[in-house]
Enzyme design. Sequence first.
Site, PDB file in Angstrom:
ATOM      1  N   CYS A 143     -10.146  -4.822   0.435  1.00 49.30           N
ATOM      2  CA  CYS A 143     -11.268  -3.876   0.507  1.00 49.30           C
ATOM      3  C   CYS A 143     -12.176  -4.070  -0.705  1.00 49.30           C
ATOM      4  CB  CYS A 143     -10.752  -2.443   0.590  1.00 49.30           C
ATOM      5  SG  CYS A 143     -10.220  -1.759  -0.996  1.00 49.30           S
ATOM      6  N   CYS A 200     -10.704  -3.086  -4.130  1.00 52.95           N
ATOM      7  CA  CYS A 200      -9.750  -4.067  -4.663  1.00 52.95           C
ATOM      8  C   CYS A 200     -10.467  -5.309  -5.187  1.00 52.95           C
ATOM      9  CB  CYS A 200      -8.717  -4.435  -3.604  1.00 52.95           C
ATOM     10  SG  CYS A 200      -7.543  -3.093  -3.306  1.00 52.95           S
ATOM     11  N   CYS A 256      -4.087   0.670  -2.447  1.00 55.24           N
ATOM     12  CA  CYS A 256      -3.960  -0.556  -1.653  1.00 55.24           C
ATOM     13  C   CYS A 256      -2.881  -1.460  -2.268  1.00 55.24           C
ATOM     14  CB  CYS A 256      -5.279  -1.318  -1.631  1.00 55.24           C
ATOM     15  SG  CYS A 256      -6.576  -0.550  -0.647  1.00 55.24           S
ATOM     16  N   ASN A 307       0.844  -1.197   0.000  1.00 52.92           N
ATOM     17  CA  ASN A 307       0.000   0.000   0.000  1.00 52.92           C
ATOM     18  C   ASN A 307       0.876   1.243   0.000  1.00 52.92           C
ATOM     19  OD1 ASN A 307       0.668  -0.762   2.676  1.00 52.92           O
ATOM     20  ND2 ASN A 307      -1.117   0.259   3.543  1.00 52.92           N
ATOM     21  N   ILE A 308       0.395   2.246  -0.701  1.00 48.42           N
ATOM     22  CA  ILE A 308       1.142   3.498  -0.881  1.00 48.42           C
ATOM     23  C   ILE A 308       0.192   4.646  -0.567  1.00 48.42           C
ATOM     24  CG2 ILE A 308       2.449   4.918  -2.502  1.00 48.42           C
ATOM     25  CD1 ILE A 308       2.895   2.301  -4.163  1.00 48.42           C
ATOM     26  N   GLU A 309       0.453   5.324   0.548  1.00 47.06           N
ATOM     27  CA  GLU A 309      -0.466   6.388   0.984  1.00 47.06           C
ATOM     28  C   GLU A 309      -0.013   7.748   0.454  1.00 47.06           C
ATOM     29  OE1 GLU A 309      -0.902   5.832   5.235  1.00 47.06           O
ATOM     30  OE2 GLU A 309      -2.143   4.048   4.885  1.00 47.06           O
ATOM     31  N   GLU A 365      -3.047  -4.582  -3.026  1.00 50.60           N
ATOM     32  CA  GLU A 365      -3.580  -5.440  -4.086  1.00 50.60           C
ATOM     33  C   GLU A 365      -3.610  -4.696  -5.422  1.00 50.60           C
ATOM     34  OE1 GLU A 365      -4.817  -4.744  -1.133  1.00 50.60           O
ATOM     35  OE2 GLU A 365      -6.192  -6.272  -0.390  1.00 50.60           O
TER      36      GLU A 365
END
Length: 148
Positions: free
Chosen positions: A96, A99, A59, A48-50, A61
């Site tokens: 989620c 995804c 996310c 995941n990359i915020e 995935e």
Amino acid sequence: MSELSNKTVSTLIDKALDMLQYSYTPYSGFKVGAALLAKNGTIYGGCNIENAAYTPCSCAERTAFFKAVSEGVKEFDAIAVVGGPDGKVTEYTAPCGVCRQVMMEWCDPASFQVFIAIDRDHYKEYLLEEILPDGFGPGNLKMKKTGG
Ligand code: THU
């Protein structure tokens, strides 16, 4: 019963766990790793990359799927997902809803396998159709013959 060998499932889970180190989570601190198995045998890792603006967060995935699709790979057999606060994986982290929808774009819901894992000895296995029943996908947009 999984069609994949135990060794392949373990490889996927190990790869998902390995991806936790790259997870970029300055806002939630919740790290997620994924490993996506393409039908050609290649495994695409994702984390995941915020983002400070929140909405652009990706996310793990989706990172894995978009890495593969961006390289022309669009056929997949399975994905493993792990996650936890600060990267400590003690509970199951399920994909989620967004995804699941992304999976629906390229995966056969009746055969694509989703492994939600803690480690190689502790995982839950689902078909995409079990976690996204009656999913809406590309097939819904195919033109129907009207006879006219
Ligand atoms: N997250 C994932 O990467 N995959 C999921 O399926 C659930 C949520 C991430 C998004 C966000 O960076 C963090 O977990 C907390 O929601």
